[in-house]
Design a protein around this motif. Structure first.
Motif, PDB file in Angstrom:
ATOM      1  N   SER A   1       0.725  -1.262  -0.104  1.00  0.00           N
ATOM      2  CA  SER A   1       0.065  -0.179   0.016  1.00  0.00           C
ATOM      3  C   SER A   1       0.624   1.227   0.065  1.00  0.00           C
ATOM      4  O   SER A   1       0.644   2.104  -0.799  1.00  0.00           O
ATOM      5  CB  SER A   1      -0.772  -0.038   1.212  1.00  0.00           C
ATOM      6  N   LEU A   2       1.864   1.279   0.834  1.00  0.00           N
ATOM      7  CA  LEU A   2       3.022   2.619   0.921  1.00  0.00           C
ATOM      8  C   LEU A   2       3.605   2.371  -0.458  1.00  0.00           C
ATOM      9  O   LEU A   2       3.735   3.630  -1.035  1.00  0.00           O
ATOM     10  CB  LEU A   2       3.694   2.339   2.012  1.00  0.00           C
TER      11      LEU A   2
ATOM     12  N   MET B   1      14.295   8.802  -3.293  1.00  0.00           N
ATOM     13  CA  MET B   1      15.241   7.640  -2.928  1.00  0.00           C
ATOM     14  C   MET B   1      14.674   6.316  -3.913  1.00  0.00           C
ATOM     15  O   MET B   1      15.410   5.521  -4.207  1.00  0.00           O
ATOM     16  CB  MET B   1      14.800   7.365  -1.429  1.00  0.00           C
ATOM     17  N   VAL B   2      13.288   6.403  -4.030  1.00  0.00           N
ATOM     18  CA  VAL B   2      12.822   5.284  -5.083  1.00  0.00           C
ATOM     19  C   VAL B   2      13.415   5.632  -6.480  1.00  0.00           C
ATOM     20  O   VAL B   2      13.912   4.548  -7.155  1.00  0.00           O
ATOM     21  CB  VAL B   2      11.346   5.680  -5.180  1.00  0.00           C
ATOM     22  N   VAL B   3      13.389   6.668  -6.831  1.00  0.00           N
ATOM     23  CA  VAL B   3      14.067   6.929  -8.203  1.00  0.00           C
ATOM     24  C   VAL B   3      15.329   6.508  -8.343  1.00  0.00           C
ATOM     25  O   VAL B   3      16.001   5.976  -9.186  1.00  0.00           O
ATOM     26  CB  VAL B   3      13.796   8.318  -8.723  1.00  0.00           C
ATOM     27  N   VAL B   4      16.351   6.807  -7.222  1.00  0.00           N
ATOM     28  CA  VAL B   4      17.816   6.585  -7.429  1.00  0.00           C
ATOM     29  C   VAL B   4      17.966   5.169  -7.147  1.00  0.00           C
ATOM     30  O   VAL B   4      18.576   4.305  -7.749  1.00  0.00           O
ATOM     31  CB  VAL B   4      18.680   7.598  -6.153  1.00  0.00           C
ATOM     32  N   PHE B   5      17.208   4.651  -6.178  1.00  0.00           N
ATOM     33  CA  PHE B   5      17.412   3.123  -5.897  1.00  0.00           C
ATOM     34  C   PHE B   5      16.751   2.222  -7.131  1.00  0.00           C
ATOM     35  O   PHE B   5      17.499   1.278  -7.541  1.00  0.00           O
ATOM     36  CB  PHE B   5      16.309   2.841  -4.651  1.00  0.00           C
ATOM     37  N   GLY B   6      15.767   2.670  -7.622  1.00  0.00           N
ATOM     38  CA  GLY B   6      15.295   1.707  -8.917  1.00  0.00           C
ATOM     39  C   GLY B   6      16.091   2.036 -10.218  1.00  0.00           C
ATOM     40  O   GLY B   6      16.055   1.007 -11.015  1.00  0.00           O
TER      41      GLY B   6
ATOM     42  N   LEU C   1      10.955  -0.471  -1.245  1.00  0.00           N
ATOM     43  CA  LEU C   1      11.108   0.407  -0.069  1.00  0.00           C
ATOM     44  C   LEU C   1       9.782   0.566   0.778  1.00  0.00           C
ATOM     45  O   LEU C   1       9.881   0.660   2.149  1.00  0.00           O
ATOM     46  CB  LEU C   1      11.478   1.594  -0.534  1.00  0.00           C
ATOM     47  N   GLY C   2       8.618   0.380   0.193  1.00  0.00           N
ATOM     48  CA  GLY C   2       7.427   0.247   1.068  1.00  0.00           C
ATOM     49  C   GLY C   2       7.535  -0.832   2.072  1.00  0.00           C
ATOM     50  O   GLY C   2       7.118  -0.519   3.233  1.00  0.00           O
TER      51      GLY C   2
END
Length: 538
Positions: free
Chosen positions: A251-252, A473-478, A493-494
């Motif tokens: 969900s997150l 963080m999502v963009v850099v990690f992915g 990450l969620g």
């Protein structure tokens, strides 16, 4: 002659069928009359239990009136009535039929007193009466009430209800309610040992609470069996808790995906660190608020369609603002990332202050349509409809964006600029307009993310600030500019966040995630899914 005999036979059969009901009614009236002679709460409770034991649904009226303090005794003849205030007097109603009997002054009546203990007894009694209701949902509700408030007095009514029940689901719950009542009764040890596996098979927290109480008070073999059942339920619940955390993480992750997917496009194609991206989310949320305000005042019947109406409007509002930012500011700062970062940060402050000036600094109310309200259970998982719809919506947005990127000419041009800007320009692609439209698209997607977030978060000028860091963080990690990387990164990450929160807390959990991402980037600077291209490799 034959006709007369037939009529006579029918009359006799009709009278025979009415006699038992008349006799039953007379017995009920005789029992109700005992309220007049009951002195004290214990005597009143005894009458309540006698009425309940009849199993007749007709006693629901007097029992409900007693619980509400509306059962009276007429002093002149000691008859019992349901009372309803009418001006200065009391309108008296028949306790079984509900028909009006007479009017009386308050001084001519005595109200039957009740306390909290007696109200609980009446509540349980009313639950027992609904065991024979025609509606299966009413029987289920009654059985659930008995399970949660077990009482030895429930065993006999449940036995009778079990003998007559034909619905498997209802019968199973009756058996569980009976087992719970057996465990708190003075039944033999063998009966209690037989009841424990029935409760353990239920496997939820209500069963755990009941067995914990039994384990604390029961002696010998019952205590040992209860303890073993508690261990079994705890193991089962641990698996469900892990599943609940995974759901919370998904969900997150869907929220992070919506907030980050537009940023992944602009960051990947243009290399711009857009600190105003969170404010695009905020503009989408406020667009939803404005749409709902207009619908509430002018078209209240369309409220359930408010989000559907708000989606394209939020996309246009945020997209046009993004286009204006790119054409007015960002296009003059390409190649200067630090200045772009500072400029977009300044724009974010301007947008926040503009919203404060127009709408005020406080949270605004955005309602949930009926189809996004409430929740349902899957086993021991609690799933809310608004979170489920946001997940579906996030995946739908991802699928549409993936189609645009992979199957349209504009998507091809966008990918060409991402892979090698100079080569794309030499092939005739107007890279400045690709940049402008890409920034508008990313901002528009952030706007529709704001529509979704308005259903689960406070709509305020600070709404976007809470998601900008997580989005980066999502963009850099992915992997910068990679949609699949954004999808995997958001959900990863969620889920990690939700598993860390019970142990580290929300704030420390985010810090731990940030440290883990930094360590990961040290090993894979381009993220999980790195884009290939000369410009990237240079």
């Amino acid at each position: 002659m034959l006709l007369l005999r037939a009529i006579g036979l029918m009359f006799l059969l009709t009278m025979a069928s009415l006699l038992p009901s008349k006799a039953a009614e007379a017995d009920l009236r005789a029992t109700i009359a005992k309220f007049a002679d009951a002195s004290g709460f214990s005597a009143t409770e005894a009458v309540v239990r006698e009425l309940t034991a009849s199993g007749d649904p007709a006693v629901e009226r007097p029992l409900s009136a007693l619980a509400d303090g509306n059962l009276y005794i007429r002093k002149s003849d000691s008859r019992v009535f349901v009372g309803k205030e009418a001006g200065d007097g009391i309108e008296l109603l028949d306790p079984l039929s509900g028909e009006k009997a007479a009017d009386a002054a308050k001084t001519d009546l005595t109200k039957i007193k009740v306390n909290n203990g007696l109200r609980r007894t009446i509540r349980d009694a009313l639950g027992t009466l609904t065991l024979r209701a025609k509606d299966a949902s009413a029987r289920l509700a009654a059985a659930m009430t008995m399970f949660k408030t077990p009482d030895a007095a429930n065993i006999e009514p449940l036995d009778a209800a079990l003998a007559a029940e034909t619905e498997p689901a209802v019968k199973s719950l009756f058996e569980q309610a009976r087992a719970a009542s057996v465990l708190v009764s003075d039944k033999p040890e063998a009966d209690k040992l037989a009841a424990i596996p029935i409760i353990a098979a239920r496997g939820d927290r209500d069963a755990l609470s009941l067995l914990t109480s039994v384990d604390a008070n029961a002696p010998g073999a019952v205590k040992g069996a209860a303890n073993a059942a508690i261990g079994h339920i705890n193991s089962k619940l641990a698996l469900w808790d892990a599943g609940q955390n995974i759901w919370y993480g998904i969900s997150l992750g869907s929220v992070l995906l919506l907030a980050a997917i537009g940023l992944a496009i602009t960051f990947g194609v243009m290399g711009v660190i857009n600190m105003a991206h969170g404010e695009m989310v905020m503009l989408g949320a406020y667009t939803t608020f404005v749409v709902q305000q207009v619908i509430r005042t002018s078209f209240p019947g369309l409220f359930d369609w408010s989000l559907v109406i708000a989606l394209p409007l939020a996309f246009l509002v945020a997209g046009l603002v993004g286009l204006a930012i790119e054409r007015g500011i960002i296009r003059f700062l390409y190649g200067r990332p630090l200045e772009t970062l500072l400029a977009t940060w300044g724009v974010s402050l301007i947008l926040q202050q503009a919203v404060r000036t127009i709408f005020g600094p406080t949270n605004q109310e955005v309602g949930n349509p009926s189809w996004m309200s409430g929740s349902f259970d899957v086993g021991q998982l609690a799933i809310t409809w608004n979170r489920l719809w946001i997940l579906v919506f996030a995946l739908a947005v991802f699928a549409v964006l993936l189609y645009v990127m992979k199957r349209t000419p504009w998507g091809l041009q966008m990918r060409a600029v991402t892979a090698n800007r100079r080569m794309a320009a030499s092939m005739g692609i107007r890279t400045p307009w690709v940049d402008a439209l890409t920034f508008a698209l990313g901002s528009g997607i952030a706007g529709i993310a704001g529509v979704a977030l308005s259903q689960i978060d406070n709509v305020s000028p600070n709404l976007g600030r809470g998601y900008i860091i997580d989005s980066f963080m999502v963009v850099v990690f992915g992997g910068v500019g990679n949609l699949w990387g954004t999808l995997v990164g958001a959900f990863s990450l969620g889920i990690v966040n939700k598993f860390l929160e019970p142990y580290a807390g929300a704030v420390l959990g985010k810090i731990v995630v940030l440290v883990l991402i930094i360590l990961f980037i040290q090993k894979r600077p381009r993220g999980l899914f790195a884009l290939k291209g000369r410009a990237v490799e240079a």
